[in-house]
Design a protein around this motif. Structure first.
Motif, PDB file in Angstrom:
ATOM      1  N   ARG A  80       1.918  23.633   1.991  1.00  0.00           N
ATOM      2  CA  ARG A  80       1.212  22.870   3.017  1.00  0.00           C
ATOM      3  C   ARG A  80       0.456  21.689   2.401  1.00  0.00           C
ATOM      4  O   ARG A  80       0.438  20.600   2.963  1.00  0.00           O
ATOM      5  CB  ARG A  80       0.254  23.804   3.763  1.00  0.00           C
ATOM      6  N   SER A  81      -0.166  21.867   1.246  1.00  0.00           N
ATOM      7  CA  SER A  81      -0.944  20.812   0.606  1.00  0.00           C
ATOM      8  C   SER A  81      -0.559  20.698  -0.857  1.00  0.00           C
ATOM      9  O   SER A  81      -0.032  21.642  -1.448  1.00  0.00           O
ATOM     10  CB  SER A  81      -2.444  21.109   0.704  1.00  0.00           C
ATOM     11  N   THR A  90      -5.739  14.822  -2.811  1.00  0.00           N
ATOM     12  CA  THR A  90      -5.064  15.915  -2.109  1.00  0.00           C
ATOM     13  C   THR A  90      -4.419  15.366  -0.841  1.00  0.00           C
ATOM     14  O   THR A  90      -4.974  14.501  -0.166  1.00  0.00           O
ATOM     15  CB  THR A  90      -6.027  17.064  -1.751  1.00  0.00           C
ATOM     16  N   SER A  92      -1.786  16.620   2.628  1.00  0.00           N
ATOM     17  CA  SER A  92      -1.352  17.776   3.413  1.00  0.00           C
ATOM     18  C   SER A  92      -0.308  17.380   4.442  1.00  0.00           C
ATOM     19  O   SER A  92      -0.315  16.261   4.945  1.00  0.00           O
ATOM     20  CB  SER A  92      -2.529  18.401   4.163  1.00  0.00           C
ATOM     21  N   ASP A 117      -5.978  13.876   2.431  1.00  0.00           N
ATOM     22  CA  ASP A 117      -7.241  14.585   2.608  1.00  0.00           C
ATOM     23  C   ASP A 117      -8.362  13.967   1.794  1.00  0.00           C
ATOM     24  O   ASP A 117      -9.443  13.688   2.293  1.00  0.00           O
ATOM     25  CB  ASP A 117      -7.099  16.056   2.220  1.00  0.00           C
TER      26      ASP A 117
END
Length: 123
Positions: A80-81, A90, A92, A117
């Protein structure tokens, strides 16, 4: 003032203004890509997730560090990330969706929503 002091003040001032401007207004970038000649868009999305998301996509940096649950749409290794080092940012996958063609053939559309993110270094 010395040249070093002036240069340092200029670069720190520019960086501070850039961060302030980036935090001031939410930035949204929306992209829509159409790949002609693709028989199965869901398979194309799975391949993209595997190549870019799970293995780094050929970027000249270390491969990303996967975080979170496995994306079923990603072929088994895409998460997912991800965390990219450097610059410690980061990213996602927020959601995925697909729709079937009206002729009963393979799916005609495969989508994903991506989010940055944390842009890295200090955030």
């Amino acid at each position: 003032r010395t040249l070093y002091q002036s240069t340092t003040e200029f670069t720190i001032g520019t960086a501070a203004r850039t961060v302030a401007e980036a935090l001031e207004v939410p930035r949204i970038l929306s992209l829509n890509a159409t790949l002609d000649g693709i028989a199965d868009p869901i398979e194309a999305r799975r391949e993209w997730l595997e190549f870019v998301w799970a293995r780094g996509g050929g970027l000249p940096i270390l491969p990303p560090i996967p975080v979170g649950r496995v994306l079923p749409e990603g072929g088994g290794s895409a998460r997912r990330s991800i965390l990219r080092i450097p610059p410690l940012l980061t990213e996602s996958i927020v959601s995925t969706s697909s729709s079937s063609s009206t002729t009963g053939g393979p799916s005609s559309v495969a989508e994903l929503v991506y989010q940055l993110d944390k842009p890295g270094w200090t955030t």
